[in-house]
Design an enzyme around this catalytic site. Sequence first.
Site, short mmCIF file in Angstrom:
data_model
loop_
_atom_site.label_atom_id
_atom_site.label_comp_id
_atom_site.label_asym_id
_atom_site.label_seq_id
_atom_site.Cartn_x
_atom_site.Cartn_y
_atom_site.Cartn_z
N LYS A 84 -56.52 10.01 46.80
CA LYS A 84 -56.32 9.75 48.07
C LYS A 84 -55.64 8.59 48.76
O LYS A 84 -55.55 7.57 48.29
CB LYS A 84 -57.96 9.52 48.72
CG LYS A 84 -58.42 9.58 50.14
CD LYS A 84 -59.59 9.30 50.24
CE LYS A 84 -60.09 9.33 51.86
NZ LYS A 84 -61.65 9.17 51.86
N HIS A 101 -55.56 7.41 51.96
CA HIS A 101 -56.35 6.46 53.23
C HIS A 101 -57.58 6.24 52.83
O HIS A 101 -58.26 6.47 51.80
CB HIS A 101 -56.29 7.63 54.38
CG HIS A 101 -56.96 9.05 54.23
ND1 HIS A 101 -56.58 9.99 53.37
CD2 HIS A 101 -58.09 9.00 54.73
CE1 HIS A 101 -57.29 10.93 53.74
NE2 HIS A 101 -58.33 10.60 54.07
#
Length: 223
Positions: A106, A108
């Site tokens: 991921k 973010h």
Amino acid sequence: MTTPSTPLAQEFVAFAVEAGVLRFGEFKTKAGRLSPYFFNAGLFNDGARLVRLAEFYAKTLLASGVEFDMIFGPAYKGITLAAAVSMELARLGHNKPFAYNRKEAKDHGEGGTLVGAPVQGRVLIIDDVISAGTSVRESIAMIQAAGATPCGVSIALDRQEKAAENGVEQPWSAVQYVNRQLHLPVVAIAGLSDLLQYLHHNSSADIAAHAAAVQAYRDRYGV
């Protein structure tokens, strides 16, 4: 000589059969073999079944003597297992943190591939089965990259059959590979030998009828 089955292992096999998670028939394995039984832990798919499954894992782990500081569940099945077993251990007075991984990093929010508690100390990997050891090797790499130490693997069922690499049959099982080559103890709730004892001593003719086929499979592919 076959090791006598434990009451807990027999109870688990009966539970898996009753829940339809352990089925009999003709199933093609990843190695291309025709197996007379199939175990699909993904079918422990409601609250009641998951609670019971977690109880079996927790009791088996506590009886094993393997010491660990936290639990790691490899995506995807290991995620639910890690959470459920962590909850059951806490209920039994052994509160352990857990973490798991994403298949894709991921970029973010908290970012990265690891989710949950910080991966540190002695880490126990939890999964449903070990088919080829690939998932275990990937988990080991992630745990070590985080600076922690993998200390063991917990699974539901040990198929106790010869591994196959690139279509070539090996003299060892996937569990034996993890134990001997990766130097990690493997704690299984039950194995194929437990399933056979369950079948041989079952009072139901429909269930006992599968004993010969499972025994023949064990004789051909067992370790």
